[in-house]
Write an enzyme that holds these catalytic residues in place. Sequence first.
Site, PDB file in Angstrom:
ATOM      1  N   ALA A 113      24.202  46.343  35.773  1.00 56.42           N
ATOM      2  CA  ALA A 113      23.892  47.582  36.495  1.00 56.42           C
ATOM      3  C   ALA A 113      24.437  47.713  37.914  1.00 56.42           C
ATOM      4  O   ALA A 113      24.534  48.823  38.425  1.00 56.42           O
ATOM      5  CB  ALA A 113      22.387  47.785  36.517  1.00 56.42           C
ATOM      6  N   PRO A 115      26.757  48.280  41.068  1.00 57.05           N
ATOM      7  CA  PRO A 115      25.878  48.629  42.198  1.00 57.05           C
ATOM      8  C   PRO A 115      24.850  49.715  41.913  1.00 57.05           C
ATOM      9  O   PRO A 115      24.123  50.079  42.828  1.00 57.05           O
ATOM     10  CB  PRO A 115      26.876  49.099  43.257  1.00 57.05           C
ATOM     11  CG  PRO A 115      28.002  49.684  42.471  1.00 57.05           C
ATOM     12  CD  PRO A 115      28.111  48.869  41.213  1.00 57.05           C
ATOM     13  N   GLY A 117      25.430  52.852  39.941  1.00 62.50           N
ATOM     14  CA  GLY A 117      25.889  54.221  39.672  1.00 62.50           C
ATOM     15  C   GLY A 117      25.253  54.793  38.409  1.00 62.50           C
ATOM     16  O   GLY A 117      24.674  55.880  38.420  1.00 62.50           O
ATOM     17  N   LYS A 118      25.357  54.050  37.311  1.00 65.52           N
ATOM     18  CA  LYS A 118      24.850  54.601  36.048  1.00 65.52           C
ATOM     19  C   LYS A 118      23.327  54.581  36.033  1.00 65.52           C
ATOM     20  O   LYS A 118      22.696  55.449  35.436  1.00 65.52           O
ATOM     21  CB  LYS A 118      25.471  53.870  34.872  1.00 65.52           C
ATOM     22  CG  LYS A 118      26.980  54.112  34.843  1.00 65.52           C
ATOM     23  CD  LYS A 118      27.621  53.835  33.543  1.00 65.52           C
ATOM     24  CE  LYS A 118      29.111  54.151  33.634  1.00 65.52           C
ATOM     25  NZ  LYS A 118      29.838  53.416  34.702  1.00 65.52           N
ATOM     26  N   CYS A 233      35.471  50.127  32.464  1.00 65.96           N
ATOM     27  CA  CYS A 233      36.451  50.880  33.265  1.00 65.96           C
ATOM     28  C   CYS A 233      37.842  50.292  33.003  1.00 65.96           C
ATOM     29  O   CYS A 233      38.669  50.211  33.898  1.00 65.96           O
ATOM     30  CB  CYS A 233      36.088  50.888  34.738  1.00 65.96           C
ATOM     31  SG  CYS A 233      35.762  49.277  35.415  1.00 65.96           S
TER      32      CYS A 233
HETATM   33  N1  SAM Z   1      27.009  49.887  35.804  1.00 71.32           N
HETATM   34  C1  SAM Z   1      27.486  49.700  37.160  1.00 71.32           C
HETATM   35  C2  SAM Z   1      27.539  51.025  37.865  1.00 71.32           C
HETATM   36  O1  SAM Z   1      27.630  52.069  37.182  1.00 71.32           O
HETATM   37  O2  SAM Z   1      27.469  51.036  39.097  1.00 71.32           O
HETATM   38  C3  SAM Z   1      28.814  48.962  37.192  1.00 71.32           C
HETATM   39  C4  SAM Z   1      28.790  47.682  36.425  1.00 71.32           C
HETATM   40  S1  SAM Z   1      30.241  46.719  36.519  1.00 71.32           S
HETATM   41  C5  SAM Z   1      31.339  47.623  35.518  1.00 71.32           C
HETATM   42  C6  SAM Z   1      29.801  45.350  35.510  1.00 71.32           C
HETATM   43  C7  SAM Z   1      28.674  44.497  36.033  1.00 71.32           C
HETATM   44  O3  SAM Z   1      28.493  43.389  35.122  1.00 71.32           O
HETATM   45  C8  SAM Z   1      28.928  43.884  37.392  1.00 71.32           C
HETATM   46  O4  SAM Z   1      27.881  44.212  38.262  1.00 71.32           O
HETATM   47  C9  SAM Z   1      28.970  42.379  37.127  1.00 71.32           C
HETATM   48  O5  SAM Z   1      28.403  41.638  38.161  1.00 71.32           O
HETATM   49  C10 SAM Z   1      28.163  42.243  35.855  1.00 71.32           C
HETATM   50  N2  SAM Z   1      28.506  41.035  35.076  1.00 71.32           N
HETATM   51  C11 SAM Z   1      29.508  40.145  35.309  1.00 71.32           C
HETATM   52  N3  SAM Z   1      29.487  39.150  34.392  1.00 71.32           N
HETATM   53  C12 SAM Z   1      28.433  39.409  33.580  1.00 71.32           C
HETATM   54  C13 SAM Z   1      27.882  38.737  32.466  1.00 71.32           C
HETATM   55  N4  SAM Z   1      28.428  37.617  31.990  1.00 71.32           N
HETATM   56  N5  SAM Z   1      26.798  39.271  31.881  1.00 71.32           N
HETATM   57  C14 SAM Z   1      26.258  40.427  32.332  1.00 71.32           C
HETATM   58  N6  SAM Z   1      26.747  41.112  33.389  1.00 71.32           N
HETATM   59  C15 SAM Z   1      27.817  40.608  34.004  1.00 71.32           C
END
Ligand code: SAM
Length: 261
Positions: A113, A115, A117-118, A233
């Site tokens: 989740a 930072p 946004g969703k 993304c």
């Molecule tokens: N949903 C967020 C938003 O809309 O602001 C953006 C999420 S970003 C695309 C993906 C997130 O997954 C990051 O915050 C990252 O730290 C986390 N992440 C990284 N490795 C992960 C893992 N192995 N399992 C779960 N989450 C992970």
Amino acid sequence: MPTLPAALLKQLTAAPGFDEPAFVAVHAAAQPPVSVRLHPKKITPEETEHLPIAAPVLWAEQGRYLSERPVFSLDPLWHAGAYYVQEASSMAIELAWQHVPQQQPVKVLDLCAAPGGKSTHLLSLMKPKDVLVTNEVISSRVNILLENITRWGNANVLVTNNDPKDFGQLDGLFDVLLIDAPCSGSGLFRRDPEAIREWSEDNVALCWQRQQRIIADAWNALAPGGIFMYTTCSFSPEEDEAVVDWVHQQFDVESLACYYS
Ligand code: SAM
């Protein structure tokens, strides 16, 4: 702007409807588009007059394109959570939300989740009796998530810092599971040219394997008949269509069409 990776363009050539000259041109544009999502309860149309609003985002009721990028940190309304700066494409979860049954309160898990946004978007779509669990596994990123959720101001939300596997123990607890998976980031190229230099086919392979692992680890938390939303993304088909195909092979699911009018 560095040159787009040839290997990515080659992969995309096979994608239906891919328009390479338009794709390259959009990445060469000097200014990527800027958009915000308004808080449905904190801001009125009159209070947006200081923002250079240019057009609505067609798939998100509160989404607005701006004609230029203001210095958001100088705007008290941004600090007050009256709007969230977010790419219009990230607002597409609103199209999937139309499939969520509205009769009963729903429990929603946003697994990846930070930072936020969703999660802030989900909170704007949810009713007061619905509950959101917004989770970030990387502890250094939980603070920014907590900050953005606090700023948005809803009470029906819990912020957690757990591994996806932990949620797999919660048999069918959630009616909606959103996985906005960590990915190779080609969708960020316009905003962050550094992402172009860091892109590699090896990283795409690491990412789709991790994406499958995250989904498999958390899947049990989704109630039978629940709604699974998967987003990245990345433009790479291995991280998008191929992961969705894999979900179809592994689990008893059907795809739902999402339209905007
Ligand atoms: N949903 C967020 C938003 O809309 O602001 C953006 C999420 S970003 C695309 C993906 C997130 O997954 C990051 O915050 C990252 O730290 C986390 N992440 C990284 N490795 C992960 C893992 N192995 N399992 C779960 N989450 C992970």
